[in-house]
Design an enzyme around this catalytic site. Sequence first.
Site, PDB file in Angstrom:
ATOM      1  NE  ARG A  36      -3.973  -1.921  -6.434  1.00 13.08           N
ATOM      2  CZ  ARG A  36      -4.220  -0.530  -6.560  1.00 13.08           C
ATOM      3  NH1 ARG A  36      -4.496  -0.825  -5.457  1.00 13.08           N
ATOM      4  NH2 ARG A  36      -5.104   0.040  -7.150  1.00 13.08           N
ATOM      5  NE  ARG A  45       2.266  -4.409  -1.751  1.00 17.54           N
ATOM      6  CZ  ARG A  45       3.089  -4.006  -1.056  1.00 17.54           C
ATOM      7  NH1 ARG A  45       3.781  -4.815   0.408  1.00 17.54           N
ATOM      8  NH2 ARG A  45       1.977  -3.022   0.104  1.00 17.54           N
ATOM      9  CG  ASP A  82       3.670   5.025  -5.471  1.00  9.67           C
ATOM     10  OD1 ASP A  82       2.406   4.844  -5.535  1.00  9.67           O
ATOM     11  OD2 ASP A  82       3.670   6.193  -4.715  1.00  9.67           O
ATOM     12  CE1 TYR A 157      -1.912  10.742  -1.817  1.00 14.29           C
ATOM     13  CE2 TYR A 157      -1.776  11.947  -4.169  1.00 14.29           C
ATOM     14  CZ  TYR A 157      -2.243  10.585  -3.143  1.00 14.29           C
ATOM     15  OH  TYR A 157      -2.867  10.301  -4.139  1.00 14.29           O
TER      16      TYR A 157
HETATM   17  O1  CP3 Z   1       1.178  -0.329 -14.222  1.00  9.63           O
HETATM   18  C1  CP3 Z   1       2.363   0.961 -13.066  1.00  9.63           C
HETATM   19  O2  CP3 Z   1       1.733   2.417 -13.268  1.00  9.63           O
HETATM   20  C2  CP3 Z   1       2.755   0.998 -12.495  1.00  9.63           C
HETATM   21  C3  CP3 Z   1       3.751   1.856 -11.350  1.00  9.63           C
HETATM   22  C4  CP3 Z   1       3.097   2.908 -10.321  1.00  9.63           C
HETATM   23  C5  CP3 Z   1       2.401   2.924  -9.297  1.00  9.63           C
HETATM   24  N1  CP3 Z   1       1.958   4.279  -9.044  1.00  9.63           N
HETATM   25  C6  CP3 Z   1       2.297   1.791  -8.651  1.00  9.63           C
HETATM   26  C7  CP3 Z   1       1.980   1.783  -6.853  1.00  9.63           C
HETATM   27  C8  CP3 Z   1       2.495   4.059 -10.793  1.00  9.63           C
HETATM   28  C9  CP3 Z   1       2.670   5.203 -12.286  1.00  9.63           C
HETATM   29  C10 CP3 Z   1       1.920   4.956  -9.871  1.00  9.63           C
HETATM   30  C11 CP3 Z   1       1.236   6.224  -9.329  1.00  9.63           C
HETATM   31  C12 CP3 Z   1       0.652   7.177  -8.549  1.00  9.63           C
HETATM   32  N2  CP3 Z   1       0.831   6.565  -7.500  1.00  9.63           N
HETATM   33  C13 CP3 Z   1       0.176   8.418  -8.714  1.00  9.63           C
HETATM   34  C14 CP3 Z   1      -0.327   8.746  -9.915  1.00  9.63           C
HETATM   35  C15 CP3 Z   1      -1.974   7.984 -10.701  1.00  9.63           C
HETATM   36  C16 CP3 Z   1      -3.393   7.255 -10.216  1.00  9.63           C
HETATM   37  O3  CP3 Z   1      -3.350   6.510  -9.499  1.00  9.63           O
HETATM   38  O4  CP3 Z   1      -3.858   8.749  -9.854  1.00  9.63           O
HETATM   39  C17 CP3 Z   1      -0.572   8.072  -7.454  1.00  9.63           C
HETATM   40  C18 CP3 Z   1      -1.898   9.241  -7.245  1.00  9.63           C
HETATM   41  C19 CP3 Z   1       0.169   7.475  -6.560  1.00  9.63           C
HETATM   42  C20 CP3 Z   1       0.153   7.394  -4.733  1.00  9.63           C
HETATM   43  C21 CP3 Z   1      -0.050   6.025  -4.234  1.00  9.63           C
HETATM   44  N3  CP3 Z   1       0.326   4.798  -4.510  1.00  9.63           N
HETATM   45  C22 CP3 Z   1      -1.469   5.754  -3.568  1.00  9.63           C
HETATM   46  C23 CP3 Z   1      -2.923   6.680  -3.619  1.00  9.63           C
HETATM   47  C24 CP3 Z   1      -1.233   4.430  -3.327  1.00  9.63           C
HETATM   48  C25 CP3 Z   1      -1.900   3.451  -2.558  1.00  9.63           C
HETATM   49  C26 CP3 Z   1      -3.795   3.457  -3.522  1.00  9.63           C
HETATM   50  C27 CP3 Z   1      -3.534   2.313  -4.737  1.00  9.63           C
HETATM   51  O5  CP3 Z   1      -3.654   1.983  -5.441  1.00  9.63           O
HETATM   52  O6  CP3 Z   1      -3.316   1.026  -4.072  1.00  9.63           O
HETATM   53  C28 CP3 Z   1      -0.729   4.149  -4.421  1.00  9.63           C
HETATM   54  C29 CP3 Z   1       0.758   2.184  -3.813  1.00  9.63           C
HETATM   55  C30 CP3 Z   1       0.746   1.770  -5.240  1.00  9.63           C
HETATM   56  N4  CP3 Z   1       1.570   2.721  -5.720  1.00  9.63           N
HETATM   57  C31 CP3 Z   1       0.413   0.462  -5.381  1.00  9.63           C
HETATM   58  C32 CP3 Z   1       1.294   0.130  -6.814  1.00  9.63           C
HETATM   59  C33 CP3 Z   1       1.169  -0.987  -7.310  1.00  9.63           C
HETATM   60  C34 CP3 Z   1      -0.296  -0.843  -4.425  1.00  9.63           C
HETATM   61  C35 CP3 Z   1       0.904  -1.028  -3.239  1.00  9.63           C
HETATM   62  C36 CP3 Z   1       0.256  -2.762  -3.303  1.00  9.63           C
HETATM   63  O7  CP3 Z   1      -0.488  -2.347  -1.865  1.00  9.63           O
HETATM   64  O8  CP3 Z   1       0.635  -4.055  -3.601  1.00  9.63           O
END
Ligand code: CP3
Length: 351
Positions: A36, A45, A82, A157
């Site tokens: 993001r 996206r 994710d 989760y």
């Molecule tokens: O650069 C990177 O690390 C790319 C890949 C990546 C994503 N999620 C993409 C994503 C990775 C390694 C994750 C890990 C992830 N996902 C974790 C562990 C790391 C951490 O931050 O604690 C967790 C807890 C999640 C679960 C998750 N996914 C949440 C809580 C959310 C919503 C909140 C948020 O941060 O947006 C997501 C969505 C998510 N995963 C997005 C991305 C780019 C945002 C989605 C969007 O609106 O485009």
Amino acid sequence: MTPAPDSASQKPLLLRVLDRERVERPPIWFMRQAGRSLPEYRELRTRAKDFVAFCLDPEMAAEATLQPMRRFAYDAAIVFADILLLPKALGQEVWFETGEGPRLGALPELAAMEREIEAAAGRLSAVGETLKRVRAELEPHRTLIGFAGGPWTVATYMLEGRGGDRSASRALAFSEPAKVEGLISILTEATGRYLAMQIRAGAQAVQIFESWAELLPEDVFDRLVIRPHARIVGYLREQGLDTPVIGFPRGAGALVERYASESGVQGVGLDVQAPATLGQRLQTSGVTIQGALDPLLLRAGGPALAARIETLLRQWSGGPYIFNLGHGVLPDTPLEHLAAAVAQVTAWRNG
Ligand code: CP3
């Protein structure tokens, strides 16, 4: 055939550091670097039906993985996916509410999920396809990282159905230990297979994101974090895969030392609170450390950011160290701050 004389220098910097080789400077990448904070990501996206479909579309996911690599001189790419794809592959409904985060449907019966363990990694073969595409395009000096969530974090989760402070899951670990341990055991098996699939598809290192490792008493942390991680590493080794594993037990505090010595991982991610001396002890004990710049400071920028980066480099670059954040990049982080941080770290030379 004798190896080319410069073959050692062609091994990517990040893999050299995970092998504890002496290097000229620490490699750098950022957790959540894909996503993001980048305008080109936000544009991409809008073309996806929903976030899960985005992650499971290898063409779009490869593009999202490569976007930050084109813009910044990161030493590693992390596959765009994710941690919540795995519960989906095990049969639990997962979706993302715009602006709110993840939502999960009712937890399926453990016995039903147990039957899906073998099939789950195959249902995520799109992530393997993304890795193949990225590896074909990424320059050889840059490492491709695969990942999964830690079993405990993913379980929180699955049990709670959404984000939060995880206190309901921690309470369940005491009130319904058999259920929680059963779920962790299923996730541990499935995560080992999922990471093995990613490695076979081209991941050169893998990271386990245990984002909710905080506030667990030592015995619970041992059962629900250390032992499952050790089983995942053990599974990969049994499969003949010697790929380095980075474990990131965020919030583990003083338990991170026990984690480092007993989990079997090669790299340990440190969060923003990690003391300099703790990192140095870990380096001396035989693991590579990664971290621990505060994402809030990266967003704030300015002289305080440059000073903190300098401090981290001085305190840790004498041993095996991967420069990173102590958690993920915040969405509203100015691009100039990301660029300045990468420039400062890549210009560093160990004395
Ligand atoms: O650069 C990177 O690390 C790319 C890949 C990546 C994503 N999620 C993409 C994503 C990775 C390694 C994750 C890990 C992830 N996902 C974790 C562990 C790391 C951490 O931050 O604690 C967790 C807890 C999640 C679960 C998750 N996914 C949440 C809580 C959310 C919503 C909140 C948020 O941060 O947006 C997501 C969505 C998510 N995963 C997005 C991305 C780019 C945002 C989605 C969007 O609106 O485009």
